[in-house]
Every structure is written in C-alpha cells, then in structure tokens.
Scaffold this motif. Structure first.
Motif, PDB file in Angstrom:
ATOM      1  N   ILE A 144      19.031   6.664  -5.750  1.00  0.00           N
ATOM      2  CA  ILE A 144      17.695   7.022  -6.235  1.00  0.00           C
ATOM      3  C   ILE A 144      16.679   5.962  -5.810  1.00  0.00           C
ATOM      4  O   ILE A 144      15.588   6.282  -5.327  1.00  0.00           O
ATOM      5  N   MET A 145      17.041   4.694  -5.959  1.00  0.00           N
ATOM      6  CA  MET A 145      16.126   3.631  -5.544  1.00  0.00           C
ATOM      7  C   MET A 145      15.935   3.649  -4.034  1.00  0.00           C
ATOM      8  O   MET A 145      14.819   3.428  -3.539  1.00  0.00           O
ATOM      9  N   LEU A 179       8.199   5.231  -0.093  1.00  0.00           N
ATOM     10  CA  LEU A 179       7.127   4.253   0.082  1.00  0.00           C
ATOM     11  C   LEU A 179       6.964   3.868   1.552  1.00  0.00           C
ATOM     12  O   LEU A 179       5.847   3.649   2.020  1.00  0.00           O
ATOM     13  N   ILE A 180       8.079   3.774   2.259  1.00  0.00           N
ATOM     14  CA  ILE A 180       8.014   3.455   3.688  1.00  0.00           C
ATOM     15  C   ILE A 180       7.323   4.575   4.443  1.00  0.00           C
ATOM     16  O   ILE A 180       6.438   4.341   5.273  1.00  0.00           O
ATOM     17  N   TYR A 214       9.586   6.481  -7.759  1.00  0.00           N
ATOM     18  CA  TYR A 214      10.843   6.684  -8.486  1.00  0.00           C
ATOM     19  C   TYR A 214      10.765   7.955  -9.333  1.00  0.00           C
ATOM     20  O   TYR A 214      11.699   8.769  -9.363  1.00  0.00           O
ATOM     21  N   ARG A 215       9.635   8.130 -10.024  1.00  0.00           N
ATOM     22  CA  ARG A 215       9.459   9.328 -10.855  1.00  0.00           C
ATOM     23  C   ARG A 215       9.408  10.586  -9.998  1.00  0.00           C
ATOM     24  O   ARG A 215       9.962  11.624 -10.353  1.00  0.00           O
ATOM     25  N   GLN A 216       8.720  10.486  -8.870  1.00  0.00           N
ATOM     26  CA  GLN A 216       8.563  11.659  -8.018  1.00  0.00           C
ATOM     27  C   GLN A 216       9.884  12.124  -7.418  1.00  0.00           C
ATOM     28  O   GLN A 216      10.076  13.316  -7.194  1.00  0.00           O
ATOM     29  N   ILE A 217      10.791  11.188  -7.178  1.00  0.00           N
ATOM     30  CA  ILE A 217      12.085  11.562  -6.610  1.00  0.00           C
ATOM     31  C   ILE A 217      12.785  12.575  -7.506  1.00  0.00           C
ATOM     32  O   ILE A 217      13.374  13.549  -7.044  1.00  0.00           O
ATOM     33  N   VAL A 267       4.735  -2.740  -7.856  1.00  0.00           N
ATOM     34  CA  VAL A 267       5.507  -2.162  -8.953  1.00  0.00           C
ATOM     35  C   VAL A 267       5.007  -0.761  -9.301  1.00  0.00           C
ATOM     36  O   VAL A 267       5.794   0.166  -9.507  1.00  0.00           O
ATOM     37  N   THR A 268       3.687  -0.582  -9.348  1.00  0.00           N
ATOM     38  CA  THR A 268       3.122   0.722  -9.712  1.00  0.00           C
ATOM     39  C   THR A 268       3.520   1.784  -8.707  1.00  0.00           C
ATOM     40  O   THR A 268       3.929   2.896  -9.077  1.00  0.00           O
ATOM     41  N   GLU A 269       3.406   1.450  -7.416  1.00  0.00           N
ATOM     42  CA  GLU A 269       3.761   2.416  -6.372  1.00  0.00           C
ATOM     43  C   GLU A 269       5.247   2.753  -6.416  1.00  0.00           C
ATOM     44  O   GLU A 269       5.641   3.916  -6.249  1.00  0.00           O
ATOM     45  N   LEU A 270       6.067   1.746  -6.675  1.00  0.00           N
ATOM     46  CA  LEU A 270       7.511   1.982  -6.731  1.00  0.00           C
ATOM     47  C   LEU A 270       7.873   2.859  -7.928  1.00  0.00           C
ATOM     48  O   LEU A 270       8.697   3.776  -7.805  1.00  0.00           O
ATOM     49  N   ALA A 271       7.254   2.587  -9.075  1.00  0.00           N
ATOM     50  CA  ALA A 271       7.522   3.398 -10.270  1.00  0.00           C
ATOM     51  C   ALA A 271       7.107   4.850 -10.044  1.00  0.00           C
ATOM     52  O   ALA A 271       7.803   5.784 -10.444  1.00  0.00           O
ATOM     53  N   ARG A 272       5.957   5.040  -9.391  1.00  0.00           N
ATOM     54  CA  ARG A 272       5.491   6.402  -9.098  1.00  0.00           C
ATOM     55  C   ARG A 272       6.463   7.118  -8.173  1.00  0.00           C
ATOM     56  O   ARG A 272       6.841   8.271  -8.412  1.00  0.00           O
TER      57      ARG A 272
END
Length: 475
Positions: A356-357, A364-365, A133-136, A126-131
């Motif tokens: 966006i997602m 992440l990939i 998401y923000r960076q996008i 979750v933390t990596e995904l949230a990061r």
C-alpha cells in the motif's frame, strides 16, 4: 496498553513556535523534570490529537522530533516510548552540573544531536503522502491489496524505480533486477546474507559506515579496511589486498559521497576499481545513500552505471526523500542467482513489502510530487549548507579543516590537532550537544567527525557550532 500519563498542554496558535514543536518541547520538559521516566509510554497519536483537538499529523510530527532527537523511541506495533537511555540528565541534577562546571549551556536545554545525516522531517511531504495513501484505498480494489504480494515488491513500483535509476543515474536495469526493501540497511543485510559465507572477506572503506560492516560480519565475513583520502578509497591499497588475500568476495563503497568524509571517488579510481573487480571476480556493493541532494550541476554517476562492470549490487533509499520514518529502500543487481537468494531470504523474514505504501509513493512519483519535493528540499538544504559553512569559517577556520560539500547533509570536520575524543564528546554532552564519536566510523583512530545539519535548525546550529569550536580550541 496503559498510558496513565496525561499531557497538560495549552496550545497557543498565535505563537511563532509551530504547534508540533510546542507538543515536543512540553514532553521534553516532562522528561527532563523526571515526570516522565525512561520506558514510559506516550499517548497514541490519534488519542492525543483528539484530546488537543488538532490534526493527527501534527502529533506525528511532534513524535518524530522526539525520535530524531533521541528523547523517544518507536516500537513496532507497540507505540512511542520515552528513550531507555535518556540523552541528558534530569533538570534537577543538570543544574548541579552546570553550576559546578560554570559553562555555557544551550539556552533551552534541548539536546542538539549531530546524527549521521538525517533529513529534516519538518519539510517532508506528509500531507501529500497521506492523501495518496487514502486515495489508494478508494481507487484500487481493496481485495487485491490485502493479499500477499511479490517478495521483491510491487511490480509497478519496481518499474518506476528502474526508470529513475536508468534515466537519472545511468544504470541499465529492468524491474526484474530490483528488490524493494524496508530501508537501505535491510538491503545491505539481505545482500550480505545472500552473497557471503563464513570465511569470505570484504574490502571496506576506513573510515566507513559501521552498520554495513556489522551486516557483513554477521554473515561471517572478515573485514579488510582500506584508507580513504581526498580522492576516495585508495585503489593502490585495494590492489595490494587483492594480490595478498584469498576469498575476497566483495568490496563495499560509498563513492558518490563517501561516508563519513563526504569525498567523491575520482573517475580514474572508479575505472581502475572496475578493472580490478572484473579481474578478481569480486562484487562491488555500492551504497548511494543520498544521491538526490546535490547542489552542483549534477551528481556523479554511480560506479554501477558503467556497463563494463560485471558484478554489482546497487543500494539506495527513498526514506531521505519522502520521510525518515518511511522505510522504503531498494537494491539492484544483474545477478539473478543472487536476487533469487535475496527473495528467498526476504520471504523468511518479511513475506513481502508494504504494498500500500509502495502504491502511495508510486502515485506521488507519477504526479510529480516527489520531483517537486526534491527541488524544494535541495534549495532548503543548500541554503542550510551555506549557512553552516559561514559559521564554520567564522568559528573554526583556525582550528579545523573542512571543505564545502557539493551535496549531502553533512560536513567532515578534521581538527588541526589530534583530540582526545572521549573527553571532547563528554564535554559536549555537558553542553547538551551530541556528536558521533569517531570510533563509530573506524576501528583505527580517526581525528575527525561528521557535522550533520539536515535535521538541525539554524538556531541550534548557531548555538552549537561556537561551543564545539570553543571545546576544540582547548586541546
């Protein structure tokens, strides 16, 4: 929306219990006591996080526990609500039931739900995904993402999915042969609506995955069930049906780990199935729902990877890999006419996917975070599988048959005697244990159930498996 209920909770960070579990258990307690009623709205995650002075992701995790265990439901654009059909009785009445039955109940009163094989949301990145998401938003031009995208999904994301399918699963797919969906079930529905018409027939595994069956029936197709044994779907039965029936358009299979029995379709049967599919010009719809979690040397390559196969639709998901709440699936096919129909239908019901997602997951990939998470998750699930296997050998070896699965997140348990499953499921619910009734796997009578372990803690498994064994031994 009014949310008058106020959470009265003191968080103790010194406790061994995680904060998100403290929140979830407090809400469950209020539901069981009747303070929270069916349909009541829970506080928004942002507001609750501010009230408790904690990270919002912690609240999101707590709510995901409630959803996974069926205490709450998520309604798109509305919020999180107490489930309309509560999984257990209110505490006052529950005591009466326990006293009258004089039976052992799960100590903490929490419903243990053996679902169809959900992953453990507690280990989701979750933390990596949230990061990501923000960076996008900071890296990409905002105006480029705010407009409409391609109905089949972000092209860069599709390129990455095609690379994954080609390198890891032996397919020969280009990005223009892939459509990104909101989960594998959406891919199944789009395929059914675009491939089938009223009067067509679809061969399905029996027992099998009924949500897929429903998608086919909704398209007007007739289901032709074929039995499953230790080598997967019976090819002899498939061939007989193909000889005897007209208008068979497709066959739906879960060959990697058959749902629900977890068996793998043998190589000889795969090759024969491909031969029959080509001979009768039918499409193989392959549902590869948990390919990533494999504990042996490597997962068996999909049927769709065989170059001899002419017509196929390969369906998969990233929801189990990244997070259960993340609805990203995909379908792949060489049939461009079918893909065009899928795209046209997709534009009617959902103009395009979550760009966006998709970009966040793509990042992440590329960073290797997904690969790292899969390695970590595989070790986690293998250890849990081994733990469950020891419990089954200890409590069920004399009353049920089961094998050690090479992957996935569930065991298939077959009692040695035929059980009254209506009575079994009722007795288990009285002990706060919920299993999927076998009638949800098959329209015939199946004497087995799917014991999932992915989203269930070791403590819950240790509590519930002896109770399941005790009830089985009564019959």
């Amino acid at each position: 929306m009014l949310r008058p209920w106020k959470l009265e909770l003191e968080i103790d960070k010194k406790l061994d219990k995680a904060v998100y579990l403290q929140i979830a258990d407090t809400i469950i307690s209020d539901i069981r006591s009747g303070r929270l009623k069916a349909g009541d709205a829970l506080p928004g995650s942002r507001n609750l996080a501010q009230t408790l002075k904690i990270n919002r992701n912690t609240v999101v995790e707590a709510y995901q526990v409630l959803i996974n265990e069926e205490w709450a439901v998520s309604k798109e654009r509305k919020g999180i609500f107490v489930s309309a059909s509560l999984p257990v009785l209110h505490e006052k009445y529950a005591h009466t039931v326990r006293d009258s039955l004089n039976q052992q109940i799960i100590p903490n009163g929490m419903l243990i739900n053996f679902d169809d094989g959900h992953p453990d949301s507690k280990i989701a990145p979750v933390t990596e995904l949230a990061r990501a998401y923000r960076q996008i938003f900071s890296i990409k031009a905002k105006w480029q993402m705010m407009g409409y995208g391609d109905e089949h999904g972000d092209v860069e994301f599709r390129k990455m999915i095609s690379q994954m399918l080609n390198y890891q699963r032996g397919l020969h797919i280009h990005e223009n042969e892939i459509s990104i969906t909101r989960g594998s079930q959406m891919g199944m529905f789009l395929t059914a609506q675009s491939l089938l018409t009223s009067g067509d027939s679809v061969i399905v595994e029996d027992p099998g995955y009924q949500p897929a069956w429903q998608a086919f029936e909704y398209a007007g197709a007739e289901l032709l069930p074929v039995p499953v044994d230790k080598e997967g779907i019976s090819i002899e039965a498939v061939e007989q049906i193909l000889i005897q029936h007209q208008n068979i358009k497709a066959i739906y299979i879960t060959p990697h780990r058959q749902y629900p029995t977890t068996v793998t379709l043998s190589l000889a049967r795969r090759l024969k199935l491909i031969e029959l599919a080509n001979q009768y010009n039918i499409t193989i719809i392959e549902d590869d729902y948990d390919n990533e979690f494999h504990f042996g040397y490597r997962p068996v390559l999909p049927v769709s990877s065989f170059p001899e196969l002419r017509n196929f639709v390969y369906i998969g998901t990233l929801s189990k890999v990244v997070a259960p709440a993340l609805r990203i699936g995909y379908l792949a096919t060489k049939n461009q006419e079918l893909l065009r129909k899928i795209g046209d239908l997709r534009k009617i019901i959902d103009v395009h996917g979550d760009v966006i997602m998709e970009q966040a997951v793509l990042q992440l990939i590329k960073e290797g975070a997904i690969k790292k998470h899969i390695r970590k998750a595989t070790v986690h699930y293998k250890n849990k599988r081994d733990f469950v296997f020891e419990l089954l050998r200890k409590y069920m070896k004399d009353i049920a048959d089961f094998t050690l699965p090479e992957g996935g997140l569930a065991f298939w348990i077959v009692p040695k005697t035929r059980l009254d499953w209506d009575a079994v499921t009722k007795l288990l619910l009285e002990k706060n244990i919920k299993i999927i009734h076998p009638k949800q796997y098959s329209k015939s009578q199946v004497n087995g159930f799917r014991l999932s372990y992915g989203a269930i803690s070791e403590e819950q498994l240790e509590q519930s498996i002896p109770l399941i064994a005790e009830i089985f031994s009564r019959f």
